[in-house]
Design a protein around this motif. Structure first.
Motif, PDB file in Angstrom:
ATOM      1  N   GLY A   1       9.060  -8.002  -7.729  1.00  0.00           N
ATOM      2  CA  GLY A   1       9.056  -7.272  -6.467  1.00  0.00           C
ATOM      3  C   GLY A   1      10.447  -7.064  -5.929  1.00  0.00           C
ATOM      4  N   SER A   2      10.514  -6.400  -4.774  1.00  0.00           N
ATOM      5  CA  SER A   2      11.814  -6.140  -4.150  1.00  0.00           C
ATOM      6  C   SER A   2      11.701  -6.196  -2.632  1.00  0.00           C
ATOM      7  N   SER A   3      10.773  -7.018  -2.131  1.00  0.00           N
ATOM      8  CA  SER A   3      10.585  -7.109  -0.685  1.00  0.00           C
ATOM      9  C   SER A   3      10.160  -8.521  -0.287  1.00  0.00           C
ATOM     10  N   GLY A   4      10.289  -8.815   0.996  1.00  0.00           N
ATOM     11  CA  GLY A   4       9.866 -10.107   1.496  1.00  0.00           C
ATOM     12  C   GLY A   4       8.374 -10.310   1.411  1.00  0.00           C
ATOM     13  N   SER A   5       7.596  -9.231   1.567  1.00  0.00           N
ATOM     14  CA  SER A   5       6.137  -9.370   1.523  1.00  0.00           C
ATOM     15  C   SER A   5       5.649  -9.734   0.128  1.00  0.00           C
ATOM     16  N   SER A   6       6.243  -9.139  -0.909  1.00  0.00           N
ATOM     17  CA  SER A   6       5.830  -9.491  -2.272  1.00  0.00           C
ATOM     18  C   SER A   6       6.259 -10.917  -2.605  1.00  0.00           C
ATOM     19  N   PHE A  27      12.848 -11.159  -8.373  1.00  0.00           N
ATOM     20  CA  PHE A  27      13.267 -10.172  -7.376  1.00  0.00           C
ATOM     21  C   PHE A  27      14.216  -9.161  -8.013  1.00  0.00           C
ATOM     22  N   ASN A  74      17.107  -3.649  -4.400  1.00  0.00           N
ATOM     23  CA  ASN A  74      17.325  -4.025  -2.999  1.00  0.00           C
ATOM     24  C   ASN A  74      18.242  -5.242  -2.927  1.00  0.00           C
ATOM     25  N   GLY A  92      18.307  -7.575   0.228  1.00  0.00           N
ATOM     26  CA  GLY A  92      17.166  -8.434   0.547  1.00  0.00           C
ATOM     27  C   GLY A  92      16.914  -9.535  -0.450  1.00  0.00           C
ATOM     28  N   ALA A 124      14.475 -12.876   0.239  1.00  0.00           N
ATOM     29  CA  ALA A 124      13.151 -12.818  -0.389  1.00  0.00           C
ATOM     30  C   ALA A 124      12.913 -14.030  -1.289  1.00  0.00           C
ATOM     31  N   ARG A 139      12.306 -16.985   0.743  1.00  0.00           N
ATOM     32  CA  ARG A 139      10.977 -16.862   1.352  1.00  0.00           C
ATOM     33  C   ARG A 139       9.894 -17.253   0.349  1.00  0.00           C
TER      34      ARG A 139
END
Length: 205
Positions: A39-44, A57, A62, A65, A69, A72
């Motif tokens: 992924g490439s986001s905090g939500s993933s 990541f 990104n 981030g 991430a 997180r």
């Protein structure tokens, strides 16, 4: 995701998925690959942590981030459900390594030009040669930083073996991970192989 997890090393389905898209074969008792999320986001990152899965990541998509991430993901990591990957993170980067700064910038131009081509033409764009890239790029594109600058991570790392090693050490420390996946977009296969050999040598591999 739920269907993928049915085939994780800790699950042994005894019946086919309710809506199979292909022929189903009962699983064997042999070990299965670990399940990871890219992924490439905090939500993933949070989802992978909560599911007990490893997380890679895409820092070349990104870079700003990446460290947040991966931290997180570690903070939300639950019990392993995809094998031994729970809490494990990988930083994925794009990198070019060469013997001299001049050669690094020359080789790095192919990725920069490819990104510009993709923006213009979409997924049909081809990787340009170094000569094509140098003709297509403006000076501002050639001058985009390829190392950490003013605290900001680059989309593409480029430099001597020691420079790239130092950059990766800073990044992995900030992200709390000890594993890196490297993407390299270099037009010439010999140059690409040499870049990989230089990086492997710098990392003691």
């Amino acid at each position: 995701m739920s269907r993928s997890r049915r085939y994780s090393p800790t699950s042994t389905p005894t019946s086919p998925p309710t809506t199979p898209s292909h022929a189903w074969t009962p699983p064997r008792a042999s070990p299965r690959p670990d399940v990871w999320i890219l992924g490439s986001s905090g939500s993933s990152a949070q989802m992978a942590g909560q599911l007990g899965l490893g997380y890679a990541f895409a820092g070349f998509i990104n870079p700003d981030g990446a460290s947040r991430a991966l931290l997180r993901h570690a903070a939300f990591a639950g019990p392993a459900t995809g094998g031994s990957t729970a809490g494990r993170g990988i930083l994925s980067v794009s990198a070019v390594v060469a013997d001299t700064d001049a050669e690094v910038q020359r080789l790095n131009s192919t990725r920069t030009a490819l990104m510009a081509r993709l923006a213009r033409s979409g997924p049909t764009a081809l990787v340009p040669t170094v000569e094509e890239a140098e003709r297509e790029l403006g000076q501002a594109q050639k001058d985009v930083p390829t190392v950490i600058t003013d605290g900001r991570w680059p989309r593409q790392l480029a430099g001597s073996p020691q420079t790239v090693r130092d950059q990766l050490e800073q990044m992995t420390k900030a992200a709390g991970v000890d594993e890196v996946m490297v993407q390299d977009i270099i037009a010439d296969p010999a140059d690409r192989a040499h870049s990989r050999a230089l990086l492997a040598g710098a990392l003691g591999l």
